[in-house]
Design a protein around this motif. Structure first.
Motif, PDB file in Angstrom:
ATOM      1  N   UNK A 156      14.020  30.508  48.098  1.00  0.00           N
ATOM      2  CA  UNK A 156      12.624  30.116  48.292  1.00  0.00           C
ATOM      3  C   UNK A 156      12.090  29.385  47.073  1.00  0.00           C
ATOM      4  N   UNK A 157      12.358  29.936  45.903  1.00  0.00           N
ATOM      5  CA  UNK A 157      11.773  29.325  44.711  1.00  0.00           C
ATOM      6  C   UNK A 157      12.364  27.954  44.449  1.00  0.00           C
ATOM      7  N   UNK A 158      13.659  27.808  44.675  1.00  0.00           N
ATOM      8  CA  UNK A 158      14.213  26.477  44.446  1.00  0.00           C
ATOM      9  C   UNK A 158      13.681  25.503  45.475  1.00  0.00           C
ATOM     10  N   UNK A 159      13.498  25.985  46.697  1.00  0.00           N
ATOM     11  CA  UNK A 159      13.016  25.068  47.720  1.00  0.00           C
ATOM     12  C   UNK A 159      11.599  24.607  47.411  1.00  0.00           C
ATOM     13  N   UNK A 160      10.783  25.497  46.904  1.00  0.00           N
ATOM     14  CA  UNK A 160       9.400  25.116  46.672  1.00  0.00           C
ATOM     15  C   UNK A 160       9.183  24.485  45.310  1.00  0.00           C
ATOM     16  N   UNK A 161      10.200  24.569  44.473  1.00  0.00           N
ATOM     17  CA  UNK A 161      10.032  23.902  43.186  1.00  0.00           C
ATOM     18  C   UNK A 161      10.007  22.392  43.370  1.00  0.00           C
ATOM     19  N   UNK A 162      10.721  21.917  44.373  1.00  0.00           N
ATOM     20  CA  UNK A 162      10.751  20.474  44.624  1.00  0.00           C
ATOM     21  C   UNK A 162       9.368  19.954  45.007  1.00  0.00           C
TER      22      UNK A 162
ATOM     23  N   UNK C  67      22.234  23.190  46.887  1.00  0.00           N
ATOM     24  CA  UNK C  67      22.765  21.834  46.761  1.00  0.00           C
ATOM     25  C   UNK C  67      21.648  20.809  46.885  1.00  0.00           C
ATOM     26  N   UNK C  68      20.859  20.962  47.936  1.00  0.00           N
ATOM     27  CA  UNK C  68      19.721  20.059  48.109  1.00  0.00           C
ATOM     28  C   UNK C  68      18.813  20.122  46.886  1.00  0.00           C
ATOM     29  N   UNK C  69      18.638  21.337  46.409  1.00  0.00           N
ATOM     30  CA  UNK C  69      17.763  21.511  45.258  1.00  0.00           C
ATOM     31  C   UNK C  69      18.269  20.726  44.059  1.00  0.00           C
ATOM     32  N   UNK C  70      19.565  20.851  43.787  1.00  0.00           N
ATOM     33  CA  UNK C  70      20.115  20.139  42.627  1.00  0.00           C
ATOM     34  C   UNK C  70      19.854  18.644  42.764  1.00  0.00           C
ATOM     35  N   UNK C  71      20.137  18.123  43.940  1.00  0.00           N
ATOM     36  CA  UNK C  71      19.975  16.691  44.132  1.00  0.00           C
ATOM     37  C   UNK C  71      18.516  16.268  43.932  1.00  0.00           C
TER      38      UNK C  71
ATOM     39  N   UNK E  71      18.971  24.383  37.836  1.00  0.00           N
ATOM     40  CA  UNK E  71      19.552  24.067  39.137  1.00  0.00           C
ATOM     41  C   UNK E  71      21.045  24.363  39.223  1.00  0.00           C
ATOM     42  N   UNK E  72      21.809  23.819  38.282  1.00  0.00           N
ATOM     43  CA  UNK E  72      23.258  23.927  38.417  1.00  0.00           C
ATOM     44  C   UNK E  72      23.698  25.375  38.312  1.00  0.00           C
ATOM     45  N   UNK E  73      23.032  26.146  37.441  1.00  0.00           N
ATOM     46  CA  UNK E  73      23.408  27.546  37.331  1.00  0.00           C
ATOM     47  C   UNK E  73      23.217  28.266  38.656  1.00  0.00           C
ATOM     48  N   UNK E  74      22.075  28.010  39.290  1.00  0.00           N
ATOM     49  CA  UNK E  74      21.825  28.659  40.585  1.00  0.00           C
ATOM     50  C   UNK E  74      22.907  28.258  41.576  1.00  0.00           C
ATOM     51  N   UNK E  75      23.229  26.987  41.548  1.00  0.00           N
ATOM     52  CA  UNK E  75      24.265  26.507  42.467  1.00  0.00           C
ATOM     53  C   UNK E  75      25.581  27.235  42.215  1.00  0.00           C
ATOM     54  N   UNK E  76      25.927  27.355  40.923  1.00  0.00           N
ATOM     55  CA  UNK E  76      27.160  28.055  40.553  1.00  0.00           C
ATOM     56  C   UNK E  76      27.102  29.505  41.007  1.00  0.00           C
ATOM     57  N   UNK E  77      25.951  30.127  40.780  1.00  0.00           N
ATOM     58  CA  UNK E  77      25.827  31.540  41.137  1.00  0.00           C
ATOM     59  C   UNK E  77      26.006  31.713  42.632  1.00  0.00           C
ATOM     60  N   UNK E  78      25.396  30.837  43.380  1.00  0.00           N
ATOM     61  CA  UNK E  78      25.546  30.935  44.830  1.00  0.00           C
ATOM     62  C   UNK E  78      26.995  30.720  45.234  1.00  0.00           C
ATOM     63  N   UNK E  79      27.612  29.739  44.604  1.00  0.00           N
ATOM     64  CA  UNK E  79      29.010  29.483  44.945  1.00  0.00           C
ATOM     65  C   UNK E  79      29.866  30.689  44.586  1.00  0.00           C
ATOM     66  N   UNK E  80      29.576  31.301  43.449  1.00  0.00           N
ATOM     67  CA  UNK E  80      30.335  32.484  43.048  1.00  0.00           C
ATOM     68  C   UNK E  80      30.145  33.597  44.061  1.00  0.00           C
ATOM     69  N   UNK E  81      28.894  33.781  44.484  1.00  0.00           N
ATOM     70  CA  UNK E  81      28.637  34.845  45.443  1.00  0.00           C
ATOM     71  C   UNK E  81      29.354  34.573  46.758  1.00  0.00           C
ATOM     72  N   UNK E  82      29.460  33.299  47.064  1.00  0.00           N
ATOM     73  CA  UNK E  82      30.109  32.965  48.325  1.00  0.00           C
ATOM     74  C   UNK E  82      31.603  33.200  48.283  1.00  0.00           C
TER      75      UNK E  82
END
Lengths: 330, 636, 120, 101, 175, 368, 170
Positions: A156-162, C67-71, E71-82
């Motif tokens: 949620x937070x990442x989505x709304x940060x945009x 992913x969308x967020x990063x972009x 951003x990238x850390x969150x992405x990594x964390x999610x990927x790790x969890x997956x």
């Protein structure tokens, strides 16, 4: 107008800064305590209750009592939890929340403010670190509700940060600066007045995204009581829990202050001293958050995510283009 | 109005994007409405633009800087000249009608939206091609229309013929495009710019002052050739592009095959607009061709040959659309002929009238196909009763095509023939005349086979809805009356296209020639009637003609010729090389391989497919090199 | 001195770390009781013994949103300087950004139509 | 302050990243290591931008582009990893020894 | 004097940051729990951001915080969890001791060579105090991007879009 | 197709100690990600054995036990029992007693529906309605407190009448309550019914079809929300209900929104009934002639009334003694609960709360 | 559309409304006459008819009595187990002498379950402390009267003291 930027660096000034920061810290703790009090009172009043009234006159010391209660509570670390992560996650969540306050211009004199040229970005960047703290807390607890709460929270937070970041862009385009001080002074002289007027779309997006960033009703899914018990801090007790709460309420204050600065003219205003104007506007913003909380049911997770990506982001992008086009024409 | 010109191509683009985004969710009605609205507004603007240009003359180019590399700046922009304005009008007009027609024709197709997306994209590209102000941009749009054509020809990609035809169209036109591209590059090397205005002023400069290219500071080209060679070469290369796009001999093979696409596509792209782009290109680059007589001659000859050649094939085809397609090739030949003999206005005039009546013929054919579900002429007949509007409009189109006065085709075709005669190309004039005769024959063959006699099919034919008939009627009117804008008595178009030209450039009406061409047309119709009128089948006639019939029916064996002279040697060579490769080279290699294999087996563990191993080896090697370097440097 | 601003930020950082560390690790242990028991340290699950490990693998859509967020985060990064200089960049800047945004919107629309944005 | 300490820091960070990239088995960790190497490069870029005789902004701009590209790279890299993981149920680099799976 | 550098605020900051970066980096290499690794990664990223700010590149520094640490850390964390498999996030070992040693030696030599080269090269330019830009870096960067590096800028958007589309396609294949 | 990136199935206990289960209800949910692939309600945490206990109790003694079935609508439960006994004894009830019964029953229905509104909105995350409904409910509860001395477990009805006549001024208070309540219903409409977030969460969620409703033998609002106008007050009138004008309101879609809105509508209808009853109430005794020790003649008797949650039936098998040989209660919540699994499967976790809340169970009644 | 604005207006409107919170331990609710609180028991009135124990649905009442010299039954023990008592009021309903009655006391929290067994004395004390509604009213009235008298008396005394005190000071 005093600002650290114009001063040479001496030990005296360093001391001044330190004192300023400490004052801000205590002020923030004070504000947070009374924000909680304010919230409970406002929501109580809206629900025909009187809210806290036992501890101290009018219950003014209720929050302080709560803080002490939490401080004195046992710190339970679940056996299955990932201990080191469990311990540092609240700290990771809290530190950025406090740091973002460094750039908010509270008054016309910037003793308490770092006049960064990238102030807005500073806020956005720092606040995104808190997400890590939340998701780690949820993960470390090794509890299903916590994990789901943490993940949801992060999503949620990442989505709304945009949309939050995009909604601010209109203001930046008008002010031509990322420096929050400059943005405030621009609003004083801008022909449209406070940016809430030319940036009304941006403002609406900002408010919605801000509420969602704060995980507050109607976007309080991560801690949706009826589904996830308490979300990512289900397993937290005592002062660790308090730091999550503290972080949350510091952000309430910080984002209200940011909204005030960006859209409501910051400390700008006639007759009254600038800090009072700032306090009034921020309080109004905070009041609105509480008011919404007293009224709204909770949105559903898929609706929540869809709303950010399918509504808010396109609207925010449209706002940017509109602002761009209009400022080319006008 | 003229300031809005840029909107004309942009509107279809917007429609394209909107359709792309909303896709299948919209109803067919809505899709059509959006698309038609986009081009309709474009049409209205175009009318305004034509009016404005007619009054005030060309509009100064609007140019933006696009990219900058070092000293060079590429620009983007658009320009409205009289020529552009006319083309804009023609394209938007035909597009509007075709868009309308398509609604009914494509009704129920599950990729309905996709079809309109492509059409919109095409119209955008075509209009962009028309109003662009520089060559590079023109080339981009040129390729874009090519892509759209590819997509649309192959729209029913699940039909193997369509897929093959699309590929063929794409590859054959690509040959021409390569020529065009080289031509553009040569032009750039010679003039230092892509902009038409700049290029033309340079050409003008060369023509008057005979300056050398080197004076411009582009030495690369001067070392190779002199100005005249350069001009001729460039013009020819540009013409190659035009040949590809306009399906001129010998690159005409793709167009008839392209008829596998949906009929509205044939009408819009492969009759009225895109194929005319080649002619338009030559017209647009007219100063270039003026500067080189060789190139002009080539254009004229190719045009004339194509005209008669394609017409002769058209005489015998059985597929209704193919007949019209060959007719298109032939008519395009006329236009090229006109360009080649310097009758720039006549060519454009014919382009316009042709756009109207050929679109009409295609749409009418489409209407017939839509009603019958067959394209075979010999399975039709007697449709006059069932489809009166189609019949009437087709007849108007056929008369216009055959050059019967006072239909539109007569005026424009006669214009070309007159111009050819006046310029002294008597052979080409004769070609044109014979082609005109053929034209009348084949189109009325189609007419009689389709509409007269008795109906042979089983399906009950009927008219499409108003969206189908309305475009037919409008085009019918245009096919009938559009010729009057440039009669020898009132050369409105000439004045419009050449406002500053010498007044006497149009030869006075040559009654004799006019009469000749009209008579030729009537003779053709007569012959067609005698052979096919009233539902007769001319099989006997075909047998009597024997070889000639076969030659025509098999399209002069051009495809086979190509197979023989291009594909076969290549394949043979490849076979030979393969033999060499397999037995001699491979033999050696295998020998080496066998030796290497033993080593490889032992070494294969070093290449275990793991990136980290490779990384480690690299790092290790780097470290070793570093040590060596340090040793050499005296550090260690 | 512009750097002073960052010194100020640094002080905030120090205080921000100091507060939780001091209260959690220094003052807290002195004040609060500590009597862990098995019942206390079990994981909460509606009053029952927890079933299985909570850290089950989670749904891929979280990753997709990240992913969308990063972009888009990176996009915002480029939008900020643009917005700051917008008044001086004029039409050209506007068009440039239009293209930039358009491209990303295409990505977004693509994701939308490919149902990446669906939570279900 | 001088240029050298920053370059040295960059070199050390690069070394750490390189070592991680070459020895770790989990592909995500390898990706993280690569990110560290990119960071090391960014340090150098910014340091050069700052210390060269005429301070200029290009280094920072390049670093910015670098970050953007790195983000795209991580996104795609992790997507590939997920796809791989889906097919093989492992994220071990040693199992990634084919171009196709 | 510290390692031949005068002791100033900037120097101290530099050493603290360098320490954070290197310690976090080493942690990242030695910890066994992927989540712990992710956290130490945040340390590296934030340290590097600090270095950027120290070098006067505050915009880039904050972008580093936002994109990497956020951003990238969150992405990594999610990927790790997956992708981790029930082991509470623990990894089983790394490569064998021989390869480990070899890699370490190689890397050590490379880094050593680099350090030597850095030390022995006579770098041009100022070696005095850190001079921050007078104009806001954001404006400078904006001007550079939108005037000089227009093409690169548009290409970035293309790359991002392609990455978005590609990654979405690859990651979503299962549905 | 490999299954490795599929989320592993996760079993999650919702309840018994969970904020949104309204008591000690346990739902074992099997999740795939956030999608429910199975839901297994586990009941019995509040089982008290009422039916068995009743076999050892005189009929008067059973009445307090019925208070504890659907503790939000004890008056209705009281009535269901005494009504069956009266039916078995074929008793004549004094008119005033019947009127008082209708008034308190309908008031209790309003109170029960109000609490549903509050808790449902609380489940959906809105906090204020919960506190608002307690204000109105408090007035009703105070009225009950005045007439029978208890706020929740009324034990008010007696075989043959009611325990007490209304205290002086009570009827007037009820009369005053009606316009007050009407205002409040309007306020809820304004506060909740139009809220977009609320609508998005309940519209089209948890749809029960007519067929399913009949198959699962649903009753009450759950049934009426599907569009079937079945209300025992109309279809099989008991007490005085055939003397009053009121409508049986039905929904259209059978979704959560319909169920929510029917509660609001039924409050309106109940107010109409109370209004008429208050206007017509006669003077007179409140307890008919009843033997001191009630002995139900041997036989089997079943009567059912429209409870707050559906058909509330009492089935007595008597062997002629003063205690029932067997007492069976048809508890609407329990019956309605059966459809929950069907509604939940395939839904997302977030909808669970909306659906569970709207089915509106009371655990006291489910577990009996 | 914008239904949520309506909702916002509703909540905002509540801000100024009267607050309903009862300050519970300090301010007790006003119970009506019929309120069914914890029993009181007046042994003198009891005739040991045992009806209350028999009617009790949960069997929480146990009592024993004996005949005194006058052959009159009188109560010896009377216990109510408040662990299971459901305050259903049936016992008072059947009591012919109203020796068992209900008071307005409702707080029964204790630290031990054993404390919930209340015997005769406690129940009688309960009467003294709380009493039934009627009695409470009577006592209130009485107390008020007494207080009035007391106040009058005090006023008198004070007045006297004042005058004397003033005198003393002076």
């Amino acid at each position: 107008m005093f600002s650290w930027q114009t001063q040479p660096l001496t030990w005296m000034h360093f001391l001044g800064m330190l004192i300023g920061a400490v004052i801000v810290l205590f002020l923030v703790l004070f504000i947070v305590m009374y924000t909680i009090y304010f919230e409970r009172k406002v929501i109580g009043w809206m629900q025909n209750r009187i809210g806290p009234n036992r501890v101290g006159p009018f219950g003014l010391l209720q929050s302080a009592a709560d803080v002490f209660k939490l401080l004195l509570k046992e710190d339970i670390i679940p056996a299955n939890a990932d201990r080191p992560m469990f311990l540092i996650a609240p700290i990771i969540a809290f530190v950025p929340s406090f740091m973002v306050l460094a750039v908010i211009p509270y008054t016309a004199t910037h003793i308490f403010t770092a006049g960064l040229n990238v102030g807005v970005l500073y806020y956005i960047a720092l606040s995104s670190i808190s997400i890590v703290g939340i998701v780690l807390g949820g993960w470390a607890s090794n509890n299903k509700y916590s994990l789901v709460g943490g993940l949801r929270s992060a999503a949620q937070m990442i989505s709304y940060e945009i949309p939050l970041g995009l909604s601010i862009l209109g203001v930046i385009m008008l002010a031509g600066s990322l420096n929050l001080n400059t943005i405030v002074t621009h609003q004083a002289t801008d022909r449209f007045g406070w940016y809430i007027i030319p940036q009304i779309i941006g403002f609406v997006v900002f408010v919605i995204a801000a509420i969602a960033e704060l995980n507050r009703t109607p976007f309080d899914l991560p801690e949706a009581e009826s589904e996830l018990v308490a979300g990512y801090f289900t397993e937290y007790t005592g002062f660790r829990f308090a730091f999550y709460m503290l972080a949350e309420y510091v952000y309430v204050f910080a984002i209200s202050a940011l909204g005030t600065t960006l859209f409501l003219g910051g400390w700008e205003g006639p007759f009254l001293p600038s800090w009072l104007w700032f306090a009034i506007k921020t309080s109004a913003f905070i009041f609105f958050l509480f008011w919404v909380r007293a009224t709204m049911p909770r949105i559903r997770i898929d609706q929540l995510m869809g709303f950010a990506w399918k509504v808010l982001i396109p609207v925010a992008l449209f706002n940017i283009l509109l602002t761009g086009a209009l400022s080319l024409i006008l | 109005m003229i300031g809005l010109t840029w909107l004309v191509p942009v509107l279809p683009l917007i429609a394209y994007v909107v359709l792309l985004a909303t896709g299948k969710r919209m109803s067919e009605m809505a899709i059509t409405a959006i698309s038609v609205l986009a081009v309709l507004i474009g049409l209205i603007i175009s009318i305004g633009v034509v009016a404005a240009v007619g009054q005030h003359g060309p509009y100064a180019p609007v140019v933006y800087n696009w990219l900058a590399f070092g000293q060079t700046t590429l620009t983007m922009g658009y320009q409205v000249t009289n020529l552009n304005a006319m083309m804009l009008l023609v394209v938007t007009l035909v597009s509007t009608l075709v868009f309308l027609f398509s609604k009914s024709y494509m009704h129920g197709d599950e990729r309905f939206s996709r079809f309109y997306q492509y059409l919109n994209l095409f119209v955008f590209s075509m209009l962009g091609l028309v109003i662009t102000s520089n060559l590079l941009e023109l080339y981009i749009f040129w390729e874009l229309v090519g892509v759209c054509s590819y997509l649309l020809v192959g729209f029913w990609y699940f039909k193997p013929e369509a897929a093959v035809a699309a590929k063929k169209a794409f590859i054959v036109t690509r040959i021409g495009d390569v020529g065009l591209f080289i031509g553009i590059i040569l032009l750039y090397l010679g003039t230092g710019s892509f902009d038409f205005t700049v290029v033309f002023s340079h050409l003008h400069h060369f023509a008057s002052a005979q300056a050398s290219l080197g004076a411009l500071g582009h030495d690369a080209i001067t070392r190779l050739m002199n100005v005249q060679t350069w001009v001729t070469l460039t013009a020819l290369l540009v013409f190659v592009g035009a040949v590809g796009k306009s399906a001129q001999f010998p690159l005409h093979v793709w167009l008839p095959d392209a008829m596998e696409g949906p009929t509205p596509v044939s009408a819009l792209i492969h009759a009225a607009t895109m194929v005319a782009a080649g002619v338009y290109l030559v017209a647009r680059m007219f100063p270039l061709f003026e500067a080189s007589s060789t190139a002009s001659e080539t254009v004229a000859i190719i045009g004339g040959v194509t005209a008669i050649f394609a017409a002769s094939i058209g005489l015998t085809q059985r597929d209704i659309k193919r007949v019209i397609a060959y007719s298109t090739v032939s008519q395009l030949g006329y236009m090229m002929l006109a360009m080649g003999v310097g009758a720039y206005v006549s060519g454009m005039f014919h382009l316009m009238t042709h756009a109207f009546f050929k679109a009409l013929l295609f749409l009418a054919a489409g209407s017939v196909i839509h009603a019958l579900d067959t394209q075979d002429l010999f399975e039709m007949g007697g449709l006059r009763k069932y489809m009166p509007i189609t019949h009437a409009t087709f007849l108007a189109g056929a008369l216009a095509l055959s050059g019967i006065p006072p239909f539109a085709g007569f005026w424009s075709k006669d214009d070309i023939l007159t111009a050819t005669f006046d310029s002294g190309h008597y052979v080409l004039y004769a070609f044109g005349l014979i082609a005109a005769f053929f034209t009348a024959v084949y189109i009325f063959r189609v007419y009689f086979l389709t509409f007269s006699g008795t109906y042979k099919g089983s399906k009950h034919p009927h008219e499409g809805g108003w969206v189908m008939t309305l475009p037919l009627l409008v085009l019918g009117l245009l096919a009938t009356f559009a010729g009057f804008i440039n009669t020898p008595f009132a050369p409105i178009l000439s004045r419009f296209l050449q406002p500053n030209g010498p007044v006497g450039i149009d030869p006075p009406a040559n009654w004799g020639l006019m009469a000749v061409s009209a008579v030729v047309g009537l003779l053709g119709i007569g012959l067609a009637y005698s052979l096919y009128g009233g539902g007769k089948r001319a099989d006997a006639w075909a047998k009597r003609m024997g070889f000639l019939y076969a030659l025509s029916y098999n399209k002069w064996y051009i495809d086979e010729l190509y197979a023989l002279i291009i594909v076969l040697p290549v394949v043979t060579l490849a076979e030979g090389l393969q033999f060499f490769d397999r037995w001699i080279v491979d033999g050696l290699v295998r020998l080496i391989g066998e030796v290497g294999y033993t080593g490889g087996v032992s070494l294969k563990y070093s290449a275990d497919g793991q990136i980290q191993t490779y990384g480690l080896v690299t790092a290790f090697g780097l470290a070793a090199l570093a040590l060596v370097a340090l040793r050499i440097g005296g550090v260690l | 001195m512009y750097g002073n601003n960052y010194l100020f930020v640094l002080i905030f950082l120090a205080l921000g770390v100091f507060l939780p560390v001091s209260s959690l690790m220094v003052i807290g242990p002195l004040l609060r009781p500590n009597h862990p028991s098995r019942a206390k340290t079990t994981t909460y699950e509606s009053g029952l013994e927890p079933v299985g490990d909570a850290r089950a693998r989670y749904n891929v859509r979280y990753y997709l949103f990240a992913l969308l967020f990063v972009i888009f985060d990176v996009e915002i990064v480029f939008l900020y300087p643009w917005a700051v200089e917008y008044k001086h960049l004029g039409v050209f800047g506007f068009v440039e950004m239009l293209i930039f945004i358009l491209l990303l919107v295409i990505g977004l629309v693509y994701a939308w139509r490919k149902k990446v944005l669906e939570w279900k | 302050m001088a240029l050298q300490p920053f370059l040295a820091l960059g070199a050390v960070l690069f070394g750490i990243g390189l070592y991680g990239a070459l020895t770790k088995r989990n592909l995500i960790i390898v990706l993280i290591s690569i990110e560290m190497m990119l960071n090391a490069a960014n340090i150098n870029l910014v340091a050069f931008a700052h210390f060269l005789p005429k301070p200029n902004i290009e280094g920072q701009v390049y670093a910015l582009f670098n970050i953007a590209i790195a983000a795209a790279e991580v996104a795609v890299g992790l997507a590939i990893l997920l796809s791989f993981f889906r097919a093989r149920n492992t994220s071990d680099v040693r199992d990634m020894n084919a171009m196709k799976w | 004097m510290l390692f031949g550098l005068p002791i100033t605020g900037a120097t101290i900051t530099y050493f603290v940051l360098a320490l954070i970066i290197i310690v976090s980096g080493v942690f990242m290499l030695t910890l066994t729990n992927v989540m712990h690794m992710a956290v130490s990664l945040v340390g590296v990223f934030l340290g590097v951001a600090g270095i950027f700010i120290l070098l006067g590149a505050d915009f880039v520094g904050l972008v580093q915080v936002m994109v990497y640490a956020g951003a990238i850390t969150i992405l990594m964390v999610f990927a790790l969890m997956l992708t981790h498999r029930g082991l509470n996030g623990h990894l089983q070992g790394e490569v064998g001791p021989f390869r480990g040693t070899l890699t370490f030696l190689s890397v050590a030599i490379i880094v050593g060579t680099l350090l030597y080269a850095i030390r022995s090269t006579p770098w041009p330019g100022s070696t005095t105090a850190l001079q921050p830009f007078h104009q806001s870096t954001v404006n400078l960067i904006a001007n550079a991007i939108f005037h000089q590096y227009t093409v690169a800028f548009e290409l970035v958007s293309a790359v991002l879009t392609v990455a978005l589309v590609g990654a979405a396609v690859i990651a979503r294949k299962e549905e | 197709m490999s299954t490795s990136l599929r989320t592993e199935e996760m079993i999650l206990n919702v309840g018994p100690q969970h904020p949104s289960t309204h008591g000690v209800f346990r739902l074992v949910v099997t999740l795939d990600g956030e999608q429910i692939i199975d839901a297994d309600p586990v009941v019995g945490y509040l089982h008290r054995g009422t039916e068995k206990l009743a076999e050892g109790l005189q009929y008067t003694q059973i009445i307090p036990y019925t208070d504890r079935l659907d503790y939000l609508a004890a008056m209705l439960n009281n009535y269901a029992l005494v009504h069956t006994v009266e039916y078995a004894l074929d008793l004549e009830i004094p008119a005033r007693a019947e009127y008082l019964r209708v008034i308190v029953m309908e008031l209790n229905r309003i109170a029960s529906h109000l609490l549903f509104l509050g808790t449902y909105l609380l489940d959906l995350g809105a906090m204020s309605p919960f506190l608002y409904v307690f204000q109105e409910r408090e007035r009703i509860v105070q009225l009950f407190n005045e007439i029978c001395g208890a706020r929740l477990t009324y034990n008010y009805m007696r075989v043959g009448g009611v325990k007490w006549d209304a205290p002086p001024g009570w009827i007037e208070k009820v009369r005053d309550f009606i316009p007050f309540m009407r205002e409040k219903v309007k306020m809820y409409d304004k506060l909740i019914s139009g809220n977009e977030i609320f609508l998005h969460r309940v519209r089209g969620i948890g749809v029960i079809t007519k067929e399913d409703a009949l198959q699962y033998s649903l009753s009450g609002i759950n049934l009426r929300s599907t569009g079937i106008a079945f209300d025992l007050r109309k279809n099989r009138p008991y007490s005085l209900y055939n003397q009053f004008e009121f409508d049986v309101v039905t929904g259209k879609n059978g979704d959560c929104f319909d169920r929510y809105y029917l509660h609001l509508e039924e409050i309106r209808q109940s107010l109409r009934i109370v209004e008429q009853a208050v206007a017509q109430i006669p003077e007179g005794p409140v307890l008919g002639k009843v033997p001191k020790l009630i002995r139900v003649p041997a036989g089997e008797y079943y009567r059912s009334i429209e409870g707050a949650r559906g058909e509330l039936g009492v089935y007595i098998v008597s062997d002629g003694k003063d205690k029932p040989y067997r007492l069976k209660l048809r508890r609407p919540s329990f019956v309605n609960l059966q459809i929950l699994r069907k509604l939940l499967i395939g839904q997302s976790m977030a909808n669970l709360i909306a659906i569970l809340g709207a089915v509106d169970i009371v655990l006291g009644e489910v577990d009996a | 559309m914008f239904g949520f604005l309506k909702g916002l207006s509703v909540t905002f409107g509540q801000l100024t409304k009267k607050k309903l919170t009862l300050q519970y331990p300090e301010v007790k609710p006003e119970w009506p006459e019929r309120f069914r609180g914890i029993h009181e028991f007046i042994p003198e009135l009891c005739i040991v008819c045992n009806q209350c124990a028999r009617i009790c649905p949960t069997s929480c009442i146990s009592l024993s009595g004996s005949r005194d010299e006058n052959k009159k039954m009188h109560i010896d023990t009377y216990d109510i187990n408040f662990e299971i008592c459901i305050l259903c009021d049936l016992c008072t309903e059947v009591c012919p002498t109203e020796s068992i009655r209900m008071t307005d006391r409702f707080e029964l929290a204790t630290y031990s379950r054993d404390d919930l067994y209340k015997d005769m004395h406690w129940l009688y004390e309960n009467h003294v402390k709380h009493g039934s509604y009627q009695r409470l009213q009577e006592e209130k009235a009485k107390a008020a009267q007494e207080a009035q008298e007391q106040a009058a008396k005090e006023a008198k005394v004070e007045a006297a003291a004042k005058s004397s005190g003033e005198g003393g000071d002076a």
